[in-house]
Design an enzyme around this catalytic site. Sequence first.
Site, mmCIF file in Angstrom:
data_model
loop_
_atom_site.group_PDB
_atom_site.id
_atom_site.type_symbol
_atom_site.label_atom_id
_atom_site.label_comp_id
_atom_site.label_asym_id
_atom_site.label_seq_id
_atom_site.Cartn_x
_atom_site.Cartn_y
_atom_site.Cartn_z
ATOM 1 N N PHE A 1 15.743 -71.452 -24.946
ATOM 2 C CA PHE A 1 15.418 -72.961 -25.017
ATOM 3 C C PHE A 1 13.997 -72.870 -25.867
ATOM 4 O O PHE A 1 13.192 -72.408 -25.441
ATOM 5 C CB PHE A 1 15.431 -73.453 -23.765
ATOM 6 C CG PHE A 1 14.868 -74.898 -23.633
ATOM 7 C CD1 PHE A 1 15.726 -76.138 -24.257
ATOM 8 C CD2 PHE A 1 13.691 -75.348 -23.729
ATOM 9 C CE1 PHE A 1 15.245 -77.156 -24.218
ATOM 10 C CE2 PHE A 1 13.116 -76.687 -24.021
ATOM 11 C CZ PHE A 1 14.130 -77.579 -24.155
ATOM 12 N N ASP B 1 7.337 -67.068 -27.794
ATOM 13 C CA ASP B 1 7.366 -68.404 -27.334
ATOM 14 C C ASP B 1 7.032 -68.222 -25.756
ATOM 15 O O ASP B 1 7.788 -68.185 -24.755
ATOM 16 C CB ASP B 1 8.805 -69.047 -27.292
ATOM 17 C CG ASP B 1 8.682 -70.651 -26.939
ATOM 18 O OD1 ASP B 1 7.606 -71.117 -26.207
ATOM 19 O OD2 ASP B 1 9.633 -71.349 -27.234
ATOM 20 N N LYS C 1 2.756 -76.863 -22.925
ATOM 21 C CA LYS C 1 2.641 -77.388 -21.676
ATOM 22 C C LYS C 1 1.437 -77.479 -21.225
ATOM 23 O O LYS C 1 0.468 -78.164 -20.949
ATOM 24 C CB LYS C 1 3.845 -76.437 -20.881
ATOM 25 C CG LYS C 1 5.300 -76.811 -21.456
ATOM 26 C CD LYS C 1 6.490 -76.535 -20.566
ATOM 27 C CE LYS C 1 7.596 -77.370 -20.864
ATOM 28 N NZ LYS C 1 8.476 -76.192 -21.687
HETATM 29 C C1 LIG Z 1 9.378 -76.986 -22.841
HETATM 30 C C2 LIG Z 1 9.678 -75.626 -23.773
HETATM 31 C C3 LIG Z 1 9.600 -76.130 -25.178
HETATM 32 C C4 LIG Z 1 9.629 -77.279 -25.914
HETATM 33 O O1 LIG Z 1 8.447 -78.203 -25.396
HETATM 34 P P1 LIG Z 1 8.327 -79.572 -25.532
HETATM 35 O O2 LIG Z 1 6.809 -79.818 -25.240
HETATM 36 O O3 LIG Z 1 9.179 -80.188 -24.686
HETATM 37 O O4 LIG Z 1 8.665 -80.109 -26.943
HETATM 38 C C5 LIG Z 1 9.768 -74.823 -26.072
HETATM 39 N N1 LIG Z 1 9.811 -73.693 -25.499
HETATM 40 C C6 LIG Z 1 9.906 -73.308 -24.347
HETATM 41 C C7 LIG Z 1 10.239 -71.940 -24.079
HETATM 42 C C8 LIG Z 1 9.788 -74.267 -23.353
HETATM 43 O O5 LIG Z 1 9.765 -73.911 -22.045
#
Ligand SMILES: *Cc1c(COP(=O)(O)O)cnc(C)c1O
Length: 405
Positions: A141, A226, A255
């Site tokens: 994700f 990520d 985040k």
């Molecule tokens: C939440 C998340 C994203 C996307 O972040 P948004 O602020 O919702 O666009 C990307 N990578 C990971 C691992 C995430 O948990």
Amino acid sequence: MSRTGEIIREADQYSASNYGPLPVVLDRGEGCFVWDVDGRRYLDMLAAYSAVNQGHRHPGIIQALHDQASRLTLTSRAFHNDQMGPFLKLLCEVTGFDRALPMNTGAEAVETALKVARKWGYKIKGVADDQAEIIVCENNFHGRTTTIVGFSSEAQYRDGFGPFTPGFRTIPYGNVEALEAAITERTVAFLVEPVQGEGGIVIPPDGYMTRCQEICRSNSVLLLNDEIQTGLGRTGKMFCGDWDGSRGDVLIVGKALGGGVYPVSAILANDDVMRVFHPGDHGSTFGGNPLGAAVGKAALEVIVNEELPARSLELGEWFANELRSIDSPHIDHVRGRGLMIGIVIKNESGPARPFCEALMEKGILCNDTHHQVIRISPPLVITREILEETLPHIAEVTAGAGLAV
Ligand SMILES: *Cc1c(COP(=O)(O)O)cnc(C)c1O
């Protein structure tokens, strides 16, 4: 009709139906608690998917927001502002990279990492025009843009949104042999989560990130790490890659970087990678804005000064073990790192969602991820006493007669 019912009805009437939230309407938050419109208190065990690691309305972050909001909020990058430099300096110090590129949402930061990797591939590595390939993992994700969902393995995330961006190749998660085998002279990067969050709190084998880093190094491939969800203390280290000693060549954060009050994301890299960007190559109207920068700096200071990674490590290890000792016919197993914990519900017990609904009735808010997993990711400012109080409720909800499934 109750106030909660009325508000939900209005939201349902006027909003697109792209979410299916639990039927609770919140209007206040403080620390690890939130309150609904009827004044009922809940423990927030989701923390906005790790965006509220510092707790709701942390005083230091709210102070920074107020102070900056009363001075200057947005300039665009057409001009300098006095907040971005100090924020990025601290971000580079905390992460150990030379340079940062600030954006707003996580998906934008991932897109930025993909762009820097492709450009690096063409300009530095010497890949032929339009031939660059980026390796990604099954069950990943990374956000919801059209390019990113194009390499998702979740059918619903893709359905109806094609055609997709070419140049991505998918391998199994946690498998270093598959990574080695997938690399060709066209490969510019490997994009990976050190623990898969939305994929169901999936933890790779020990040493995975180190081996990935070695393989990437020896093949001249960038490791795009990520840590939007796993970073900034969530897994019991400042970054999850620290479990193996590798933060990657490009670190992606978001985040909790916004302290739960403002969207702030960024990518970090050393000079050799970041120098491929020249004025005009990439940008964002809001990226690096003074309000976001002031908030981001305060959010980082809270993580560092309150030693939230260590707290997450200690409380997470203890709490996961307590959860493991719950005798439930529905729980398959409990897995996690720090306060990023998944309670995996057996397939024959049905999906995790009804368990989350039952926990809501007991004043505990969490959500289900990847169908079978109850995600436990409270604000990292939570205490052992507060966590302890949830155990009898979780035991009751997951007990044999506790839920009709
Ligand atoms: C939440 C998340 C994203 C996307 O972040 P948004 O602020 O919702 O666009 C990307 N990578 C990971 C691992 C995430 O948990």
